[in-house]
Design an enzyme around this catalytic site. Structure first.
Site, PDB file in Angstrom:
ATOM      1  N   HIS A  96      34.409 -24.067  25.982  1.00  0.00           N
ATOM      2  CA  HIS A  96      33.144 -24.286  25.275  1.00  0.00           C
ATOM      3  C   HIS A  96      31.950 -24.190  26.209  1.00  0.00           C
ATOM      4  O   HIS A  96      30.847 -23.872  25.793  1.00  0.00           O
ATOM      5  CB  HIS A  96      33.122 -25.668  24.624  1.00  0.00           C
ATOM      6  CG  HIS A  96      34.213 -25.887  23.635  1.00  0.00           C
ATOM      7  ND1 HIS A  96      34.357 -25.111  22.504  1.00  0.00           N
ATOM      8  CD2 HIS A  96      35.224 -26.782  23.595  1.00  0.00           C
ATOM      9  CE1 HIS A  96      35.409 -25.524  21.815  1.00  0.00           C
ATOM     10  NE2 HIS A  96      35.954 -26.524  22.453  1.00  0.00           N
ATOM     11  N   HIS A 122      26.885 -29.955  32.318  1.00  0.00           N
ATOM     12  CA  HIS A 122      27.356 -28.704  31.724  1.00  0.00           C
ATOM     13  C   HIS A 122      26.167 -27.957  31.136  1.00  0.00           C
ATOM     14  O   HIS A 122      25.041 -28.479  31.139  1.00  0.00           O
ATOM     15  CB  HIS A 122      28.414 -29.000  30.653  1.00  0.00           C
ATOM     16  CG  HIS A 122      27.864 -29.806  29.528  1.00  0.00           C
ATOM     17  ND1 HIS A 122      27.954 -31.166  29.471  1.00  0.00           N
ATOM     18  CD2 HIS A 122      27.162 -29.444  28.407  1.00  0.00           C
ATOM     19  CE1 HIS A 122      27.366 -31.611  28.376  1.00  0.00           C
ATOM     20  NE2 HIS A 122      26.859 -30.582  27.720  1.00  0.00           N
ATOM     21  N   HIS A 124      24.438 -25.020  28.133  1.00  0.00           N
ATOM     22  CA  HIS A 124      24.452 -24.331  26.844  1.00  0.00           C
ATOM     23  C   HIS A 124      23.576 -23.099  27.008  1.00  0.00           C
ATOM     24  O   HIS A 124      22.507 -23.175  27.601  1.00  0.00           O
ATOM     25  CB  HIS A 124      23.886 -25.235  25.746  1.00  0.00           C
ATOM     26  CG  HIS A 124      24.662 -26.508  25.564  1.00  0.00           C
ATOM     27  ND1 HIS A 124      25.734 -26.636  24.712  1.00  0.00           N
ATOM     28  CD2 HIS A 124      24.521 -27.724  26.167  1.00  0.00           C
ATOM     29  CE1 HIS A 124      26.219 -27.861  24.772  1.00  0.00           C
ATOM     30  NE2 HIS A 124      25.500 -28.551  25.661  1.00  0.00           N
ATOM     31  N   GLU A 134      19.712 -25.908  23.302  1.00  0.00           N
ATOM     32  CA  GLU A 134      20.051 -26.674  22.102  1.00  0.00           C
ATOM     33  C   GLU A 134      18.793 -27.316  21.527  1.00  0.00           C
ATOM     34  O   GLU A 134      18.463 -27.112  20.377  1.00  0.00           O
ATOM     35  CB  GLU A 134      21.107 -27.735  22.439  1.00  0.00           C
ATOM     36  CG  GLU A 134      22.422 -27.092  22.851  1.00  0.00           C
ATOM     37  CD  GLU A 134      23.638 -27.920  22.479  1.00  0.00           C
ATOM     38  OE1 GLU A 134      23.755 -29.048  22.989  1.00  0.00           O
ATOM     39  OE2 GLU A 134      24.476 -27.438  21.686  1.00  0.00           O
ATOM     40  N   HIS A 147      22.858 -30.269  30.483  1.00  0.00           N
ATOM     41  CA  HIS A 147      23.008 -31.684  30.111  1.00  0.00           C
ATOM     42  C   HIS A 147      23.719 -32.436  31.226  1.00  0.00           C
ATOM     43  O   HIS A 147      24.806 -32.029  31.648  1.00  0.00           O
ATOM     44  CB  HIS A 147      23.829 -31.814  28.818  1.00  0.00           C
ATOM     45  CG  HIS A 147      23.100 -31.305  27.616  1.00  0.00           C
ATOM     46  ND1 HIS A 147      23.730 -30.872  26.469  1.00  0.00           N
ATOM     47  CD2 HIS A 147      21.759 -31.182  27.387  1.00  0.00           C
ATOM     48  CE1 HIS A 147      22.808 -30.499  25.590  1.00  0.00           C
ATOM     49  NE2 HIS A 147      21.603 -30.673  26.119  1.00  0.00           N
ATOM     50  N   THR A 227      26.421 -33.218  21.065  1.00  0.00           N
ATOM     51  CA  THR A 227      26.135 -31.975  20.332  1.00  0.00           C
ATOM     52  C   THR A 227      27.413 -31.172  20.089  1.00  0.00           C
ATOM     53  O   THR A 227      27.348 -30.008  19.724  1.00  0.00           O
ATOM     54  CB  THR A 227      25.099 -31.112  21.073  1.00  0.00           C
ATOM     55  OG1 THR A 227      25.665 -30.681  22.319  1.00  0.00           O
ATOM     56  CG2 THR A 227      23.820 -31.882  21.327  1.00  0.00           C
TER      57      THR A 227
HETATM   58 ZN   LIG Z   1      25.756 -30.514  26.014  1.00  0.00          ZN
END
Ligand SMILES: [Zn+2]
Ligand SMILES: *[C@@H]1O[C@H](CO)[C@@H](O)[C@H](O)[C@H]1NC(C)=O
Ligand SMILES: *[C@@H]1O[C@H](CO)[C@@H](O)[C@H](O)[C@H]1NC(C)=O
Length: 366
Positions: A96, A122, A124, A134, A147, A227
């Protein structure tokens, strides 16, 4: 949000061997097994994770015109973020995102009413053609987002904190494309080594502070959620107002290097969630927001900021115009009074028969 959390939860919730059969019938029978089987393509996560359509979900669009300035939000102070090279950190691809595990010696020492310990960070991102942050600010989606996940020290572990209302604190950093940022190469240069899902490498510790924006005292704060499934509504979010710049080439590494089980790992951002009844607070006043009157280095801007200006429609420009307008008006009035007095004095000293015509236009020549 993080592999670690999901793994721990999976272990808690599943009793038997992990059946990874994606057959929808199995989905219903073995919900625990499905913890890792959600995707970003189909975000109807609430079918398997009931919390995901509750009222305090993340991410959100931050409408800066509706944020409330809260002068009682202290700056974020980080401790232990400068890691020695001898400290090895696991960098992994969980299918992910890319996760850098962090030691719990890294803490948010001030900024909340309690202490939070780091667990992991991590990212996004989008794709080569679309941005992938996000959170959005004023409906703008940024290039990518990082994040840094922390848990409340009093709960002892991420796992124990994850379902407590005040359990998690996540710091969000928005990226913009700009100059190259060498500090991120500690991570980005290793992405090709963890291209496959579940691959991991060890990287030497470095100063994690260098990944953050400089102005840790300018941020948005709201109550939200993970999230990713299971969408626990236990995150106190801090989204920094200052963005971090990385180059186009660096962003591209994020966008193309990793794979899921099926294809390229890209566009791993959750869609914007409704704000519902929540309030988003800002640690800074809109007075000093968009126009850079106060130099970046000056963190002692409190005296000006602490004047809680009500309403966001009163900009610095308006204030300055008002001040100068009043000053000019006073000067002009003083001059008029002075001129009138002078004329009176002249008139009384010259002959009374002569008509002295007062010219109001005289003030304009001042
Ligand atoms: Zn995150
Ligand atoms: C988050 O929720 C708690 C508990 O309801 C509340 O005290 C706090 O003010 C909220 N914080 C924000 C930023 O809305
Ligand atoms: C930072 O705050 C200013 C003022 O509210 C806003 O105009 C700008 O969009 C914000 N940027 C980010 C990335 O938060």
């Amino acid at each position: 949000m993080d592999r670690l959390l999901l793994l721990i939860l999976a272990q808690l919730l599943t009793t038997g061997a992990c059946d990874k059969n994606p057959d929808p019938e199995h989905k219903e029978k073995h919900k625990g097994d499905m913890l890792d089987h959600w995707t970003y393509k189909d975000q109807n996560w609430n079918e398997s994770y009931v919390l995901c359509d509750k009222n305090s979900q993340s991410p959100i669009n931050i409408d800066t015109g509706k944020t409330i300035f809260n002068k009682n939000l202290p700056p974020i102070t980080l401790e232990g973020y400068n890691l020695p090279e001898t400290e090895q950190l696991a960098l992994s691809n969980n299918g992910h995102t890319v996760v850098l595990s962090l030691p719990d010696s890294m803490t948010i020492s001030h900024g909340f009413t309690q202490k939070y310990l780091a667990s992991q960070l991590h990212f996004h991102w989008g794709s080569e053609t679309t941005p992938g942050s996000e959170h959005q600010v004023d409906d703008i989606q940024y290039a990518a987002e990082m994040h840094i996940v922390h848990f409340a020290a009093k709960y002892g572990s991420l796992n124990d904190a994850a379902q407590k209302t005040d359990g998690l604190a996540v710091l969000g950093v928005l990226f913009q494309v700009g100059e190259e940022n060498k500090h991120y190469d500690h991570i980005f240069d290793k992405l090709e080594d963890i291209a496959e899902k579940d691959a991991a490498v060890q990287i030497p510790g470095f100063d994690i502070n260098t990944l953050l924006p400089r102005q840790l005292y300018r941020f948005f704060r709201y109550n939200g959620s993970l999230t990713t499934p299971p969408c626990f509504q236990t995150v106190t979010w801090t989204v920094f107002n200052e963005t971090v710049r990385i180059s186009q080439a660096q962003l591209k590494k994020l966008e193309v290097s990793l794979k899921t089980g099926h294809g390229t790992l890209d566009s791993n951002f959750r869609h914007i969630q409704p704000l519902k009844k929540r309030t988003v607070f800002a640690s800074f006043s809109s007075l000093t927001s968009s126009r850079r009157i106060i130099p970046k280095e000056d963190s002692g801007e409190s005296s000006e900021l602490n004047k809680s200006v009500d309403g966001d429609n009163f900009t610095l420009g308006d204030t300055m115009a008002l001040i100068f307008g009043v000053l000019f008006g006073c000067t002009a009035l003083a001059f008029v009074i002075y001129v009138i007095k002078q004329r009176k004095r002249q008139r009384s000293s010259t002959e009374r028969g002569q008509k002295v015509i007062y010219k109001p236009a005289a003030t304009m020549e001042a």
